[in-house]
Scaffold this active site. Structure first.
Site, PDB file in Angstrom:
ATOM      1  N   ILE A   1       0.838  -1.208   0.000  1.00  0.00           N
ATOM      2  CA  ILE A   1       0.000   0.000   0.000  1.00  0.00           C
ATOM      3  C   ILE A   1       0.872   1.257   0.000  1.00  0.00           C
ATOM      4  CG2 ILE A   1      -1.821   1.272   1.208  1.00  0.00           C
ATOM      5  CD1 ILE A   1      -2.770  -1.452   0.125  1.00  0.00           C
TER       6      ILE A   1
ATOM      7  N   HIS B   1      -7.630 -11.342  -6.428  1.00  0.00           N
ATOM      8  CA  HIS B   1      -8.997 -11.788  -6.168  1.00  0.00           C
ATOM      9  C   HIS B   1      -9.995 -11.172  -7.145  1.00  0.00           C
ATOM     10  CE1 HIS B   1      -7.944 -13.986  -2.585  1.00  0.00           C
ATOM     11  NE2 HIS B   1      -7.276 -12.945  -2.115  1.00  0.00           N
TER      12      HIS B   1
ATOM     13  N   VAL C   1       8.847   4.656  12.923  1.00  0.00           N
ATOM     14  CA  VAL C   1       8.365   5.925  13.460  1.00  0.00           C
ATOM     15  C   VAL C   1       8.082   5.762  14.951  1.00  0.00           C
ATOM     16  CG1 VAL C   1       6.493   7.609  13.373  1.00  0.00           C
ATOM     17  CG2 VAL C   1       7.441   6.672  11.255  1.00  0.00           C
TER      18      VAL C   1
ATOM     19  N   ILE D   1      -6.833  -2.130   6.446  1.00  0.00           N
ATOM     20  CA  ILE D   1      -6.331  -2.680   5.183  1.00  0.00           C
ATOM     21  C   ILE D   1      -5.844  -4.108   5.423  1.00  0.00           C
ATOM     22  CG2 ILE D   1      -4.815  -2.320   3.213  1.00  0.00           C
ATOM     23  CD1 ILE D   1      -6.600   0.115   3.707  1.00  0.00           C
TER      24      ILE D   1
ATOM     25  N   SER E   1      -6.736  -8.357   3.480  1.00  0.00           N
ATOM     26  CA  SER E   1      -7.174  -8.950   2.227  1.00  0.00           C
ATOM     27  C   SER E   1      -8.520  -8.335   1.849  1.00  0.00           C
ATOM     28  CB  SER E   1      -7.335 -10.460   2.395  1.00  0.00           C
ATOM     29  OG  SER E   1      -7.726 -11.030   1.176  1.00  0.00           O
TER      30      SER E   1
ATOM     31  N   CYS F   1      22.519 -20.024  -8.659  1.00  0.00           N
ATOM     32  CA  CYS F   1      21.505 -20.824  -7.978  1.00  0.00           C
ATOM     33  C   CYS F   1      21.059 -21.926  -8.920  1.00  0.00           C
ATOM     34  CB  CYS F   1      20.323 -19.944  -7.578  1.00  0.00           C
ATOM     35  SG  CYS F   1      18.819 -20.851  -7.177  1.00  0.00           S
TER      36      CYS F   1
END
Lengths: 481, 412
Positions: free
Chosen positions: A14, A51, A172, A341, A343, A405
């Site tokens: 977000i 979704h 913070v 906030i 799912s 890798c």
């Protein structure tokens, strides 16, 4: 130096999406992230599903923003070069009650604007997912899967490209309104000031909200376990398979990853701590037992890793919150506060960000930049190239011919690119999330020594400065001699 | 892409690949190529700087690098071609081998292929050890590589889970480098590693070995802070109330090795769920004609000497295959009987000497390994002290088979 027009608290999906959307404007923007990298909490610890939007109450922002995010994701994935597959998804049922429940879900989904939902019989279900156990299903063709790390990193790197500064290790600790209307922000990495504060702190959002003077929210948490299965079984699962959902919980599901693994989970266990990502034996056993009734291909020999995610339960004065809150409260000017906030936050991230940004833009009316670059490109992956392309890549840059890798066929060129990532992240997990090295079946047994050495060489780090994922997660105690 | 033709390509330049190369050359197969992904030949032996290698093969005690060097010198003396820093990406059932190096992609088409990729370690994820996910949890081989090849110290206060040989070796190595090893915890009621390693690596350094105990929780969100160890019952289930907390900054896992067969699978080679390696015949030929396997890619060995010897036995089969002499061969099944965890090869040819390798399920004294055909004992071997840690081998003479019916190998 530390004066910004806007400070965004939180570098999850977000916060990174807000940073990216806000960077269209002529503003000095900073992100404050407590960890040494983006995407270390909720954003990276979930089912990695886009979704369809059928699982949320009619009229909620969850429903609207999820549908919006789902439908636009092809474009977003292209702009930000995020591995994404619109696989579709099935919710599988067996009993008449299941059927009723699916019909209801479908009706809600259709009102929400979810596209293409269909009730399908056993025959059609077996055509879509031959390995599943169930009598019928609801099929959502627009649902999909993505690489959640690449999405958040992509948003953040794109924001950085457009001028946003990411400040890591900057938890913070205090926010103080100043006389001129701006805010002073105290963090573990120093003091900042900003005219606007945007709270996108995810699991820390209640705390930040309180610091802003908005003390009306509380949070509980459940922990969900996941098991990651070897790519051996990836071909057996073409799309996510979910049980019929209950009102509050999607249920334990099996999900293919974009890279061909399968994840099993999550359960939901009440926990006190928001930072307890530990896994419990009985929960993992339960996952296997429960999910095997849907998809009987979960075997111990294919286990390669497990992880846990925290799913918050948000409360306000009325009780449990059922929707996202994206608010600019009159009494706390120049702030945008995002709480609730959860799912489908990953699917809705950019629509949520646009809503948050609108609050600021409506008030502040900043000018758009003359040029905004919406794109971000990942380094070319050796494993995704055709043999002809691989040959070209190596001829252009011989580091592509050095496979570091083995499990995921990641070359030295990709590891070096990740070490010199635009956000300046310096951790082993940072390289892992960017390249997929150390994510395969041997879990870094072959490659991690080389990567740790390259990280030291390229960044001039002392051996004791190499971090695993978080602050104080030093991997080594020194030289042997 | 152009294919380079080769008589035999050997995938992996560790002990198995090196021994196969030398032996093949000496049998007249000279158009060879060894492909190695690391900078140097030698495989895992490069990081095994302790001694004790070679007692069977060379009748003297060598360090890992010294043991490997014996073979590397033989390879160089014969000018057997090898390439390093080249990773094989794919092997097909038609013997096409695709690899990448800094020079580009390479493709070979070989008449015969030898798989000698070795094995990898089981990880915490495979075991699903509960708890958090801090820095400071290493598999034993990774810790060994950091210390011996990268001059990097992994920790100061160490708990070791699993008494596999590398775990025991690392208990000593970490102690010698100044770390405090709190103890080695083994879920089984007996050690998984060799007796001599328990003696030389633990007892000589007064490092306690705790049997029937396992780590049931990992603590610490950043660097490891400690582990909870619990006792287990005979079904290896944790006994509630026996939990004990050990503060430590490092957990070393020595909990098993898995043959590395991703490339074998691409070629369509059938694997045995018990060994996790290819199903092979007397000549170590896999189910894909012309593809052979030896060493830890086939089954995890206790001693490198047996890896070399196995690879040397493989060459007869490669030669027969290249000369199309093995076409009329009749194969009979070798079935696993009571008391053993695996038996290898899974099929043997009539009228040919065969070495059968196996491991017992649990420690036992004075047992007899029986090889039966149609109920009749055709061979047996008495073992005074049979341990799961030690591989057992029986040699069947070319004329010992009674019929073309399946064999069964068991503890009698």
């Amino acid at each position: 130096m530390n004066n910004y027009d806007v400070l965004i608290v939180g570098g999850g999906v977000i916060g990174s999406a807000i940073a990216r959307e806000l960077s269209h404007y002529q503003l000095k923007i900073g992100v404050l992230e407590k960890n040494p990298d983006v995407c270390l909490e909720m954003s990276g610890r979930n089912s990695a599903v886009i979704h369809g939007g059928f699982a949320y109450e009619v009229g909620t922002q969850k429903a609207a923003l999820c549908v919006e995010g789902c439908l636009e994701f092809d474009k977003v994935a292209k702009e930000l070069d995020v591995p994404f597959k619109r696989t579709g998804k099935v919710l599988v049922g067996n009993t008449p009650e299941d059927m009723e429940s699916l019909k209801q879900t479908m009706a809600i989904g259709e009102i929400n604007g979810a596209v293409g939902l269909e009730l399908i019989d056993e025959k059609r279900l077996k055509e879509l997912v031959p390995t599943v156990e169930g009598k019928f299903a609801m099929y959502s063709p627009m649902s999909g899967i993505l690489d959640p790390f690449q999405y958040t990193i992509g948003l953040a790197e794109n924001a950085a490209k457009n001028g946003v500064k990411f400040n890591f290790n900057s938890e913070v600790t205090g926010i103080n309104p100043k006389e001129d209307g701006s805010y002073g922000v105290e963090t573990k990495s120093g003091s900042y000031t900003a005219k606007w504060i945007i709270n996108a702190a995810g699991l820390g959002a209640v705390k930040i909200s309180e610091m802003l003077g908005i003390g009306r929210y509380e949070m509980g948490a459940t922990r969900g376990h996941y098991i990651v299965l070897d790519k051996n079984v990836g071909h057996l699962l073409p799309m996510p398979v979910y049980p019929v959902p209950s009102t509050s919980y999607m249920g334990i599901h099996v999900t293919p990853t974009v890279e061909g693994n399968v994840t099993v989970g999550p359960d939901a266990d009440r926990v006190q701590s928001l930072e307890d990502y530990g896994v419990e034996k009985r929960n993992m056993e339960y996952l296997v037992e429960d999910a095997s009734t849907l998809w009987p291909h979960i075997h111990r020999t294919d286990f390669i890793r497990n992880y846990a995610g925290i799913q918050p339960t948000w409360l306000n004065r009325e009780g449990i919150m059922k929707d996202f809150v994206i608010e600019a409260r009159e009494e706390v000017p120049n702030t945008v506060n995002l709480v609730g906030i959860e799912s489908p936050g990953l699917t809705s991230a950019l629509p949520i960000a646009r809503k948050a940004v609108k609050h600021l833009v409506d008030r502040e009316k900043p000018s758009l930049k003359d040029y905004f670059d919406p794109t971000r490109e990942r380094v070319r992956r050796f494993s995704e190239a055709t043999p002809e392309e691989q040959q070209e890549l190596i001829l252009e840059n011989p580091d592509y011919g050095e496979i570091i890798c083995r499990c995921e066929s990641v070359s030295k060129a990709e590891v070096l690119d990740a070490i010199h990532n635009p956000l300046g992240v310096n951790t082993m997990v940072g390289i892992k999330y960017r390249t997929r090295s150390m994510m395969g079946r041997c879990q870094g047994g072959y490659c991690q020594m080389r990567i740790a050495q390259l990280l030291q060489q390229e960044k001039g780090l002392d051996v004791t400065e190499v971090l695993y994922a978080r602050e104080e997660s030093e991997l080594f105690t020194g030289r042997v001699r | 892409m152009n294919e380079t033709l080769k008589q035999v390509v050997i995938v992996g330049g560790g002990p198995a690949g090196l021994a196969a190369a030398v032996a093949l050359y000496d049998m007249g197969i000279k158009d060879l190529l060894i492909i190695e992904r690391e900078k140097k030949l030698g495989g895992i032996l490069r990081q095994c700087i302790h001694d004790g290698f070679g007692m069977t093969r060379f009748k003297e005690s060598l360090s890992g690098p010294e043991y490997a060097d014996r073979f590397i010198q033989e390879v160089k003396k014969r000018k057997i071609p090898y390439i390093t820093e080249t990773t094989v990406l794919e092997i097909t059932n038609e013997h096409v081998i695709r690899a990448a190096s800094k020079e580009g992609l390479h493709t070979w088409k070989a008449d015969g292929v030898v798989l000698s990729m070795g094995c990898r370690e089981r990880t915490r994820g495979a075991l699903q050890i509960p708890g958090e996910r801090p820095a400071g949890v290493y598999t034993a081989g990774v810790a060994q590589s950091y210390i011996n090849l990268y001059n990097t110290m992994v920790g100061k206060n160490v708990v070791i889970l699993g008494s596999g040989d590398i775990g025991l070796i690392m208990a000593r190595r970490l102690t010698l480098e100044g770390a405090k090893v709190e103890g080695v915890f083994e879920i089984l009621p007996y050690p998984s590693g060799l007796e001599r390693n328990v003696e030389q690596c633990l007892n000589d350094f007064e490092i306690p070995l705790h049997l029937s105990r396992t780590v049931t929780k990992i603590h610490g969100g950043k660097r490891l802070e400690g582990v909870t160890v619990s006792e287990v019952d005979e079904n290896m289930e944790m006994i509630p109330g026996t939990e004990k907390y050990y503060p430590c900054d490092t957990l070393v896992l020595s909990v098993g090795l898995i043959p590395e067969n991703e490339l074998s699978k691409m070629a369509g080679v059938e694997l045995d769920p018990r060994t996790k390696g290819p199903v092979v015949d007397t000549n170590y030929q896999t189910t894909i004609p012309g593809i052979f396997a030896a060493g830890n890619v086939l089954h995890v060995h206790d001693l490198v000497d047996y890896v070399s010897l196995e690879a040397e036995r493989l060459v007869k089969g490669v030669v027969a295959y290249l000369n199309s002499e093995d076409e009329k061969k009749t194969l009979i099944d070798v079935n696993l009987g009571d008391g053993l965890t695996y038996v290898l090869p899974q099929k043997i040819a009539l009228n040919q000497e065969a070495v059968i390798s196996m491991r017992v399920k649990r420690p036992q004294e004075n047992i007899r390994i029986l090889v039966r055909q149609e109920g009749k004992i055709i061979n047996s071997k008495c073992i005074e002290e049979a341990l799961p840690a030690e591989m057992i081998q029986i040699t069947l003479d070319a004329d010992s088979l009674w019929s073309n019916k399946a064999l069964e190998v068991s503890v009698g």
